[in-house]
Design a protein around this motif. Structure first.
Motif, short mmCIF file in Angstrom:
data_model
loop_
_atom_site.label_atom_id
_atom_site.label_comp_id
_atom_site.label_asym_id
_atom_site.label_seq_id
_atom_site.Cartn_x
_atom_site.Cartn_y
_atom_site.Cartn_z
N TRP A 265 0.97 -1.25 0.00
CA TRP A 265 -0.09 -0.03 -0.03
C TRP A 265 0.77 1.26 0.00
O TRP A 265 0.54 2.18 -0.81
N SER A 268 2.22 1.70 -3.48
CA SER A 268 1.43 2.16 -4.44
C SER A 268 1.07 3.82 -4.18
O SER A 268 0.94 4.52 -5.19
N LEU A 269 1.13 4.32 -2.90
CA LEU A 269 0.83 5.54 -2.58
C LEU A 269 2.11 6.52 -3.09
O LEU A 269 1.59 7.60 -3.58
N LEU A 271 3.84 5.73 -5.67
CA LEU A 271 3.79 5.73 -7.02
C LEU A 271 2.49 6.64 -7.69
O LEU A 271 2.77 7.22 -8.82
N LEU A 272 1.52 6.70 -6.78
CA LEU A 272 0.65 7.77 -7.08
C LEU A 272 0.86 9.31 -6.79
O LEU A 272 0.02 10.06 -6.88
N ASN A 273 2.15 9.36 -6.23
CA ASN A 273 2.58 10.82 -5.85
C ASN A 273 1.63 11.30 -4.82
O ASN A 273 1.40 12.66 -4.86
N ALA A 274 1.01 10.52 -3.88
CA ALA A 274 0.24 10.99 -2.77
C ALA A 274 1.28 11.79 -1.75
O ALA A 274 2.33 11.23 -1.59
N LEU A 281 -8.97 8.58 -1.56
CA LEU A 281 -7.83 7.99 -1.73
C LEU A 281 -7.75 6.41 -1.20
O LEU A 281 -7.04 5.42 -1.67
N SER A 284 -10.12 4.18 -3.03
CA SER A 284 -9.62 3.89 -4.12
C SER A 284 -8.48 2.72 -4.30
O SER A 284 -8.19 2.00 -5.16
N THR A 285 -7.80 2.71 -3.07
CA THR A 285 -6.70 1.65 -2.83
C THR A 285 -6.94 0.70 -1.76
O THR A 285 -6.03 -0.06 -1.47
#
Length: 311
Positions: A265, A268-269, A271-274, A281, A284-285
């Motif tokens: 997780w 992935s965050l 990579l999503l530039n969060a 958010l 969606s994840t």
């Protein structure tokens, strides 16, 4: 390939430092059991939920001690042949064909079938020797010239009968091959058995092992793991992810997320530039954290609380 063999752990502190140097952040209990198992040459039975780092501990011990990892993945129906050894019958047949003239000479002049059979039997040692033995993981670990670590992964998935076979290996660091006799370890391997507790293991197996239960990590340890594995993640987001995971685990779920899901997780965050968590958010994840649709739906009812920075 393994590193060069290293000295045994000198202390609990040495075990902790070397495991951390092998990219594994141990708890004090993990460090203590790892030190004792190495110095006492006893197996470790590691239990706990899936994904908390049981198998990774074995890999880290290999790196920390400079041992070769030999892994036996257990499953229902696993038998001694697949875990210990098999005879290479094709190779035996090839040798038989190549040596047929010699076999003919051996049988020449035999006065009866009984005498011929005795002569053939006297040559058994030629065809049942280590040259025709195909070692499987357990025998590989015992025959290894270099120090090895045998990982018996998910031993609870194997049949109870398989445990009885393991007892000889764990008690004596040896196995019996009927055609060859007892084979003893050339180098005593370290042994790690993992279990997800899908069935109860026997008391006899437990007695031969040091027991280690690895639970979900504390907030502080989980945060350290994220910082070590994903240094690119901001401090704020790292803390939010850990707090969110801790809240998700407090729900009544079929399968609570482990450290493996936490790392997936968090990656992935990144990579999503969060830069921070929001209810949208998280929504969606969630499927990266929870693997059952019922758990996902349950968590959707707590999105605001999960996304909050800290309770």
């Amino acid at each position: 390939m393994s590193d060069q063999p290293k000295a045994p752990f000198a202390s609990v502190e040495d075990a902790a430092a070397r495991l951390e140097g092998a990219s594994y952040l141990p708890s004090p209990q993990i460090s203590t059991v790892s030190f004792l198992a190495d110095r006492m040459e006893k197996p470790i039975l590691v239990e706990g939920p899936a994904g908390v780092g049981k198998t990774e501990l074995a890999r880290a011990l290999c790196r920390a001690l400079g041992r070769e990892l030999i892994r036996l993945q257990c499953y229902e129906g696993l038998d001694e042949a697949k875990a210990l050894y098999e005879w290479e019958y094709a190779k035996q047949l090839l040798y038989t064909q190549l040596l047929k003239d010699k076999i003919g000479e051996m049988l020449a002049g035999a006065g009866s079938l009984s005498e011929a059979a005795e002569r053939v039997a006297s040559g058994d040692a030629v065809f049942f020797s280590e040259r025709f033995l195909l070692p499987r993981p357990i025998l590989q670990a015992l025959l290894s010239e270099a120090p090895a670590l045998l990982l018996v992964d998910e031993v609870d998935k194997a049949d109870p009968e398989f445990e009885a076979f393991l007892l000889e290996v764990l008690a004596d660091n040896a196995v019996t091959v009927p055609e060859l006799g007892t084979i003893r370890a050339r180098q005593v391997p370290r042994v790690v058995l993992t279990s997800n507790a899908t069935r109860e293991l026997s008391d006899a197996l437990r007695r031969r092992c040091l027991h280690l239960y690895i639970d979900f990590p504390t907030r502080e340890r989980e945060l350290r793991i994220i910082r070590a594995r994903l240094p690119q993640l901001s401090e704020k987001l790292s803390e939010q992810v850990v707090d969110a995971i801790q809240k998700i685990r407090s729900l009544d779920l079929k399968k609570a997320p482990s450290i493996a899901e936490t790392l997936d997780w968090a990656q992935s965050l990144a990579l999503l530039n969060a830069d921070s968590l929001s209810p949208e958010l998280v929504a969606s994840t969630l499927s990266l954290v929870l693997k059952h649709e019922g758990d996902v739906e349950k968590a959707r009812g707590h999105l605001a609380a999960i996304a909050a920075a800290r309770p």
